[in-house]
Design an enzyme around this catalytic site. Structure first.
Site, PDB file in Angstrom:
ATOM      1  N   TYR A  64      -0.443  -0.709  10.825  1.00 19.33           N
ATOM      2  CA  TYR A  64      -0.701  -1.203   9.463  1.00 19.33           C
ATOM      3  C   TYR A  64       0.310  -0.611   8.487  1.00 19.33           C
ATOM      4  O   TYR A  64       0.875  -1.322   7.651  1.00 19.33           O
ATOM      5  CB  TYR A  64      -2.124  -0.820   9.056  1.00 19.33           C
ATOM      6  N   SER A  95       0.853  -1.192   0.000  1.00 20.19           N
ATOM      7  CA  SER A  95       0.000   0.000   0.000  1.00 20.19           C
ATOM      8  C   SER A  95       0.888   1.241   0.000  1.00 20.19           C
ATOM      9  O   SER A  95       1.945   1.254   0.648  1.00 20.19           O
ATOM     10  CB  SER A  95      -0.886   0.007   1.243  1.00 20.19           C
TER      11      SER A  95
END
Ligand SMILES: NC(=O)c1ccc[n+]([C@@H]2O[C@H](COP(=O)([O-])OP(=O)(O)OC[C@H]3O[C@@H](n4cnc5c(N)ncnc54)[C@H](OP(=O)(O)O)[C@@H]3O)[C@@H](O)[C@H]2O)c1
Length: 207
Positions: A131, A108
């Site tokens: 994350y 990401s």
């Protein structure tokens, strides 16, 4: 094609959807946080050209770094990072046996250290450092594994999907079709020389 899913019924439902549009696939039980499940999944697969490491969770969304529990960070790392490495290590012999094995790690842009340190970006303001760090770690593993496998027939690349409107990315500005486009390109390109890259449909993403 195989669809790995920790819940076999949900995996089978995905396979049924694929079948309805003419794609043949097989559901395989796979919990990326469970080594026995990974080994059992690998044993069910005879040939594999492309491994797409897609499983991901973010349990720390909207949590500031000083409020983040270690438990939340560990959960993020267990799936996004340790699970990805365990699956890759166990499945690597299948990819090495393929004519041109490909590993695609779904990362990401929020894991980009360059974008996270740029105060003008929304990624700088995002509060999901567990994350985000897990995806930065995925990027590092991509670089290191690509270097280790240089000179072999196996390529390793990381992909940014962008903000996709899934249950995970709720409200994302990209459709699933657009979100998976770069992954599909890497998986289906006739020849692939790129290895150790981080990219999306717009091109290279900074590490
Ligand atoms: N959506 C976005 O905006 C966005 C942006 C950048 C990157 N990504 C990345 O894209 C990937 C796919 O996310 P998504 O948006 O499609 O979200 P999603 O719909 O929530 O998909 C995530 C998948 O990971 C699976 N999973 C979670 N833990 C697992 C485990 N222990 N073992 C096996 N599978 C597990 C989930 O399985 P279940 O069906 O059993 O829950 C689910 O199918 C993730 O790696 C995510 O980090 C997404």
């Amino acid at each position: 094609m195989y669809v790995g899913s920790r819940n076999l019924a949900r995996g089978q439902a995905a396979v049924d959807q694929l079948k309805a549009v003419g794609v043949q696939a097989q559901a395989v039980q796979l919990d990326v946080t469970n080594h026995e499940s990974i080994v059992a999944a690998k044993e069910r697969i005879a040939d594999l050209d492309v491994l797409i490491n897609n499983a991901g969770i973010a349990v720390d969304h909207e949590t500031k770094p000083l409020e983040l529990s270690l438990d939340a960070i560990r959960q993020d790392f267990n799936v996004n990072y340790f699970g990805l490495i365990d699956v890759t290590q166990v499945f690597l012999p299948l990819l090495k046996a393929a004519p041109a094995g490909r590993i695609i790690n779904i990362s990401s842009a929020v894991g980009s250290l360059t974008l996270a340190s740029d105060t003008s970006t929304s990624i700088h303001r995002l509060q999901a450092s567990g994350y985000q760090a897990a995806k930065s770690a995925v990027n590092m593993f991509t670089i290191k594994l690509a270097a280790e496998l240089e000179g072999t027939s196996v390529t390793v690349n990381a992909v940014n999907t962008g903000w996709v409107d899934t249950s995970f990315g709720g409200g994302g500005n990209r459709t699933v079709q657009v979100g998976v486009a770069r992954t599909v390109e890497l998986a289906s390109a006739e020849t692939l020389t790129d290895s150790g890259t981080f990219s999306d449909i717009d091109g290279i993403v900074p590490w």
